[in-house]
Design an enzyme around this catalytic site. Structure first.
Site, short mmCIF file in Angstrom:
data_model
loop_
_atom_site.label_atom_id
_atom_site.label_comp_id
_atom_site.label_asym_id
_atom_site.label_seq_id
_atom_site.Cartn_x
_atom_site.Cartn_y
_atom_site.Cartn_z
CG HIS A 1 -9.45 0.01 -0.70
ND1 HIS A 1 -8.89 -0.26 0.53
CD2 HIS A 1 -10.80 -0.06 -0.50
CE1 HIS A 1 -9.84 -0.49 1.41
NE2 HIS A 1 -11.01 -0.36 0.81
CG HIS B 1 -4.00 -1.52 -1.74
ND1 HIS B 1 -5.08 -2.26 -2.19
CD2 HIS B 1 -4.44 -0.81 -0.67
CE1 HIS B 1 -6.13 -2.00 -1.42
NE2 HIS B 1 -5.77 -1.12 -0.49
CG MET C 1 -8.73 6.84 2.72
SD MET C 1 -7.84 6.88 4.29
CE MET C 1 -6.86 5.39 4.14
N GLY D 1 -8.98 3.65 7.25
CA GLY D 1 -8.70 5.07 7.46
C GLY D 1 -7.22 5.34 7.67
CG ASP E 1 -5.36 2.20 1.01
OD1 ASP E 1 -6.32 1.42 0.87
OD2 ASP E 1 -4.24 1.84 1.39
CG ASP F 1 -6.42 -3.04 2.93
OD1 ASP F 1 -5.37 -2.73 3.51
OD2 ASP F 1 -7.06 -2.24 2.21
CG MET G 1 -11.52 2.85 2.03
SD MET G 1 -10.02 2.83 3.02
CE MET G 1 -8.83 3.00 1.73
CB SER H 1 -0.91 0.01 1.23
OG SER H 1 -1.52 1.28 1.34
N GLY I 1 -3.00 -4.20 8.79
CA GLY I 1 -2.23 -4.89 9.83
C GLY I 1 -1.60 -6.20 9.37
CG MET J 1 -11.77 -2.82 5.09
SD MET J 1 -10.22 -2.29 4.29
CE MET J 1 -9.16 -1.88 5.67
N GLY K 1 -3.07 3.61 8.15
CA GLY K 1 -2.13 2.51 8.12
C GLY K 1 -1.59 2.27 9.52
N GLY K 2 -0.89 1.19 9.68
CA GLY K 2 -0.18 0.93 10.94
C GLY K 2 -1.04 0.48 12.11
C1 DX5 Z 1 -6.44 1.13 5.70
C2 DX5 Z 1 -6.02 0.92 4.26
C3 DX5 Z 1 -4.90 -0.03 4.12
C4 DX5 Z 1 -3.64 0.43 4.78
C5 DX5 Z 1 -2.91 -0.77 5.25
O1 DX5 Z 1 -7.44 2.06 5.75
O2 DX5 Z 1 -7.10 0.42 3.51
O3 DX5 Z 1 -4.65 -0.36 2.76
O4 DX5 Z 1 -2.80 1.18 3.94
O5 DX5 Z 1 -1.81 -0.36 5.97
P1 DX5 Z 1 -1.06 -1.29 7.01
O6 DX5 Z 1 -0.55 -2.47 6.26
O7 DX5 Z 1 0.01 -0.42 7.54
O8 DX5 Z 1 -2.07 -1.69 8.05
ZN ZN Z 2 -6.75 -0.48 1.26
#
Ligand code: DX5
Ligand code: ZN
Length: 215
Positions: A66, A33, A37, A141, A35, A174, A68, A8, A176, A136, A143-144
């Protein structure tokens, strides 16, 4: 189905985006990927079509978009030229079936996604008309965040649905995803994995991707 790893871009260092894309592609990424938003469907604003176009200009692997966003029906066409897959949320405020059909008609692959609080039964009616189901494994929303193991129930339900109805959509997880949770996801039936932090923060991206793939 061979395992696909989709790092991502949300977790990349955008100050050296081009270089990061090269690095992750060299390390074995199958897709990138993206994201998107809108601050409505999820509690964050990330990037839009212009940013994705910059990625598309330099990327040599397919793009997994993706969305969102609350109105994917209004915005998806802006990503159509650059994407392999366009995934929308079942919680979106639009005619989900019609939007999936339009995405497919455009030549893109259509994906459906669901948030952790949304039951699997909500996506079931669409599974005969998608190329991808994105489960999900964190609240979307950011990462991490920490992987939610209880989401594996949905992955197992999807695997059963696919077998029962002889369907061939990919099952993507997707949020963690790291070497441990990636293994858990593969065992539950996922074949496609998004990984942000665990790939971009890795000292050795190639090793991280190989391990995620189960090699
Ligand atoms: C979360 C996103 C993910 C995110 C995953 O809202 O849809 O794609 O980037 O990031 P990690 O792998 O750090 O959880
Ligand atoms: Zn995503």
């Amino acid at each position: 189905m061979s395992v696909i790893i989709a790092p991502s871009i949300l977790a990349a260092d955008w100050g050296r985006l081009h270089e990061q894309i090269r690095e992750v592609e060299k390390a074995g990424a199958d897709w990138l990927h993206l994201d998107v938003m809108d601050g409505h469907l999820v509690d964050n604003i990330s990037f839009g079509p212009a940013f994705c176009e910059s990625v598309a200009k330099v990327a040599t692997v397919p793009l997994d978009v993706h969305l969102m966003i609350t109105r994917p029906d209004h915005y998806w066409t802006r990503f159509a030229k650059l994407a392999l897959n366009i995934t929308i949320h079942v919680e979106a405020d639009c005619d989900v079936a019609a939007t999936l059909a339009a995405i497919r008609e455009s030549g893109c692959k259509a994906g459906i996604s669901l948030k952790p609080g949304t039951p699997f039964s909500r996506v079931e009616p669409y599974l005969d008309r998608v190329d991808l189901l994105l489960v999900m494994t964190v609240e979307p929303g950011y990462g991490g965040q920490a992987f939610m193991p209880e989401m594996m129930e949905k992955v197992r339900a999807a695997r059963a649905n696919r077998a029962t109805h002889r369907r061939d959509y990919r099952i993507e997880v997707d949020g963690g995803i790291n070497t441990t949770t990636g293994h858990t996801s593969l065992e539950a039936g996922a074949d496609t994995m998004v990984a942000g932090t665990s790939v971009f923060a890795a000292k050795d991206m190639a090793a991280a991707i190989r391990t995620l793939r189960g090699e």
